[in-house]
Write a protein that holds these residues in place. Sequence first.
Motif, PDB file in Angstrom:
ATOM      1  N   PRO A  49       0.824  -1.204   0.000  1.00 28.23           N
ATOM      2  CA  PRO A  49       0.000   0.000   0.000  1.00 28.23           C
ATOM      3  C   PRO A  49       0.858   1.254   0.000  1.00 28.23           C
ATOM      4  O   PRO A  49       1.793   1.394   0.775  1.00 28.23           O
ATOM      5  CB  PRO A  49      -0.797  -0.130   1.303  1.00 28.23           C
ATOM      6  CG  PRO A  49      -0.850  -1.607   1.562  1.00 28.23           C
ATOM      7  CD  PRO A  49       0.487  -2.118   1.100  1.00 28.23           C
ATOM      8  N   GLU A  88      -8.258  -3.892  -7.666  1.00 30.40           N
ATOM      9  CA  GLU A  88      -7.544  -4.235  -6.441  1.00 30.40           C
ATOM     10  C   GLU A  88      -7.818  -3.196  -5.349  1.00 30.40           C
ATOM     11  O   GLU A  88      -7.974  -3.539  -4.171  1.00 30.40           O
ATOM     12  CB  GLU A  88      -6.043  -4.341  -6.710  1.00 30.40           C
ATOM     13  CG  GLU A  88      -5.672  -5.566  -7.532  1.00 30.40           C
ATOM     14  CD  GLU A  88      -4.210  -5.573  -7.952  1.00 30.40           C
ATOM     15  OE1 GLU A  88      -3.541  -4.528  -7.792  1.00 30.40           O
ATOM     16  OE2 GLU A  88      -3.746  -6.608  -8.432  1.00 30.40           O
ATOM     17  N   ALA A  97     -10.792  -3.372  -2.879  1.00 28.61           N
ATOM     18  CA  ALA A  97     -10.746  -4.235  -1.695  1.00 28.61           C
ATOM     19  C   ALA A  97     -10.721  -3.438  -0.402  1.00 28.61           C
ATOM     20  O   ALA A  97     -11.133  -3.940   0.644  1.00 28.61           O
ATOM     21  CB  ALA A  97      -9.525  -5.159  -1.764  1.00 28.61           C
ATOM     22  N   ASP A  98     -10.241  -2.193  -0.460  1.00 30.66           N
ATOM     23  CA  ASP A  98     -10.112  -1.439   0.799  1.00 30.66           C
ATOM     24  C   ASP A  98     -10.697  -0.037   0.754  1.00 30.66           C
ATOM     25  O   ASP A  98     -10.498   0.749   1.674  1.00 30.66           O
ATOM     26  CB  ASP A  98      -8.639  -1.364   1.228  1.00 30.66           C
ATOM     27  CG  ASP A  98      -7.749  -0.725   0.171  1.00 30.66           C
ATOM     28  OD1 ASP A  98      -8.265  -0.021  -0.712  1.00 30.66           O
ATOM     29  OD2 ASP A  98      -6.525  -0.942   0.257  1.00 30.66           O
ATOM     30  N   ARG A  99     -11.444   0.278  -0.310  1.00 29.05           N
ATOM     31  CA  ARG A  99     -12.079   1.592  -0.360  1.00 29.05           C
ATOM     32  C   ARG A  99     -13.260   1.558  -1.325  1.00 29.05           C
ATOM     33  O   ARG A  99     -13.278   0.761  -2.266  1.00 29.05           O
ATOM     34  CB  ARG A  99     -11.067   2.651  -0.784  1.00 29.05           C
ATOM     35  CG  ARG A  99     -10.623   2.581  -2.234  1.00 29.05           C
ATOM     36  CD  ARG A  99      -9.438   3.472  -2.519  1.00 29.05           C
ATOM     37  NE  ARG A  99      -8.206   2.903  -1.983  1.00 29.05           N
ATOM     38  CZ  ARG A  99      -7.010   3.484  -2.107  1.00 29.05           C
ATOM     39  NH1 ARG A  99      -6.908   4.650  -2.718  1.00 29.05           N
ATOM     40  NH2 ARG A  99      -5.940   2.905  -1.603  1.00 29.05           N
ATOM     41  N   LYS A 106     -14.626 -10.703  -1.391  1.00 29.10           N
ATOM     42  CA  LYS A 106     -14.689  -9.320  -1.868  1.00 29.10           C
ATOM     43  C   LYS A 106     -15.775  -8.551  -1.121  1.00 29.10           C
ATOM     44  O   LYS A 106     -16.448  -7.683  -1.684  1.00 29.10           O
ATOM     45  CB  LYS A 106     -14.994  -9.302  -3.368  1.00 29.10           C
ATOM     46  CG  LYS A 106     -14.172 -10.256  -4.207  1.00 29.10           C
ATOM     47  CD  LYS A 106     -12.812  -9.701  -4.523  1.00 29.10           C
ATOM     48  CE  LYS A 106     -12.051 -10.591  -5.496  1.00 29.10           C
ATOM     49  NZ  LYS A 106     -10.706 -10.084  -5.793  1.00 29.10           N
ATOM     50  N   ASP A 131     -16.282  -6.067   1.077  1.00 30.17           N
ATOM     51  CA  ASP A 131     -16.434  -4.615   1.045  1.00 30.17           C
ATOM     52  C   ASP A 131     -16.689  -4.117  -0.368  1.00 30.17           C
ATOM     53  O   ASP A 131     -17.465  -3.179  -0.585  1.00 30.17           O
ATOM     54  CB  ASP A 131     -15.198  -3.941   1.640  1.00 30.17           C
ATOM     55  CG  ASP A 131     -15.062  -4.194   3.128  1.00 30.17           C
ATOM     56  OD1 ASP A 131     -16.065  -4.564   3.763  1.00 30.17           O
ATOM     57  OD2 ASP A 131     -13.936  -4.047   3.656  1.00 30.17           O
ATOM     58  N   THR A 132     -16.030  -4.744  -1.337  1.00 33.82           N
ATOM     59  CA  THR A 132     -16.242  -4.377  -2.733  1.00 33.82           C
ATOM     60  C   THR A 132     -17.687  -4.603  -3.130  1.00 33.82           C
ATOM     61  O   THR A 132     -18.346  -3.740  -3.718  1.00 33.82           O
ATOM     62  CB  THR A 132     -15.323  -5.211  -3.646  1.00 33.82           C
ATOM     63  OG1 THR A 132     -13.971  -4.920  -3.337  1.00 33.82           O
ATOM     64  CG2 THR A 132     -15.595  -4.913  -5.112  1.00 33.82           C
ATOM     65  N   SER A 153     -20.078  -2.229  -1.362  1.00 39.50           N
ATOM     66  CA  SER A 153     -19.852  -0.867  -1.845  1.00 39.50           C
ATOM     67  C   SER A 153     -20.493  -0.636  -3.209  1.00 39.50           C
ATOM     68  O   SER A 153     -21.131   0.385  -3.452  1.00 39.50           O
ATOM     69  CB  SER A 153     -18.350  -0.580  -1.924  1.00 39.50           C
ATOM     70  OG  SER A 153     -18.090   0.624  -2.610  1.00 39.50           O
TER      71      SER A 153
END
Length: 216
Positions: free
Chosen positions: A7, A31, A34-36, A109, A111-112, A115
């Motif tokens: 990151p 990718e 995955a975190d936003r 996946k 959070d993806t 979201s």
Amino acid sequence: MAYVNSPGATTKRTRLSPEQRRAQLIELGTEMLADRPLEQISVEDIADQAGVSRGLLFHYFSSKQEFHLEIVREASRSMIERTAPDPDLEPFEILRDSIANYVDYVTEKRDTFISLLRGTASGDPLMREVFEQTRTTMAERTLVQLAGLDMDVTPTIDLAVRGWIAFVEEATITWLRDPHISRDELIDLNVNALPAVALAPSMISALLGTDADADA
């Protein structure tokens, strides 16, 4: 990850063909999902990770919205590929295997998935079009499987299967947010909902490979 070392790290610029560079940028975007949330994937971060200028990114995509749309298309394509039916299985096992792969994929996946389907992207007409096409593909797969069992796929069954797809999506999102039942229980719930919603008793027997008279 194919292009990201860690990151915040920048990737050393490598000479790629236009097609390879475009694919790289889309992969980096998926990718980052995955975190936003999608709306927080910035052009600057992608350009930094890929080792290209912000201006060059817009050589491949006309706008940030188009770039985000391509990320969503790639995420949807990946899910469709991951959940492809295994033709070597029996009909009911094909259904269960596809649903199990779906649940496992969206769990990985999480959070993806949440979201995209419940975030601001879900309000964009072009994004919704991608989501609807994904649902249509999954519904059509199911209808093909039913037709392969010599079932008469009527307009009523077609509508019921599409409603079932919506049920699976909603049940799975709710479970991801609050997993108060086990993975296997969720899979069973999703699988068993199809014959309950869409099929007559004789069709259920064909799907399950059982004798309707014996079960009566």
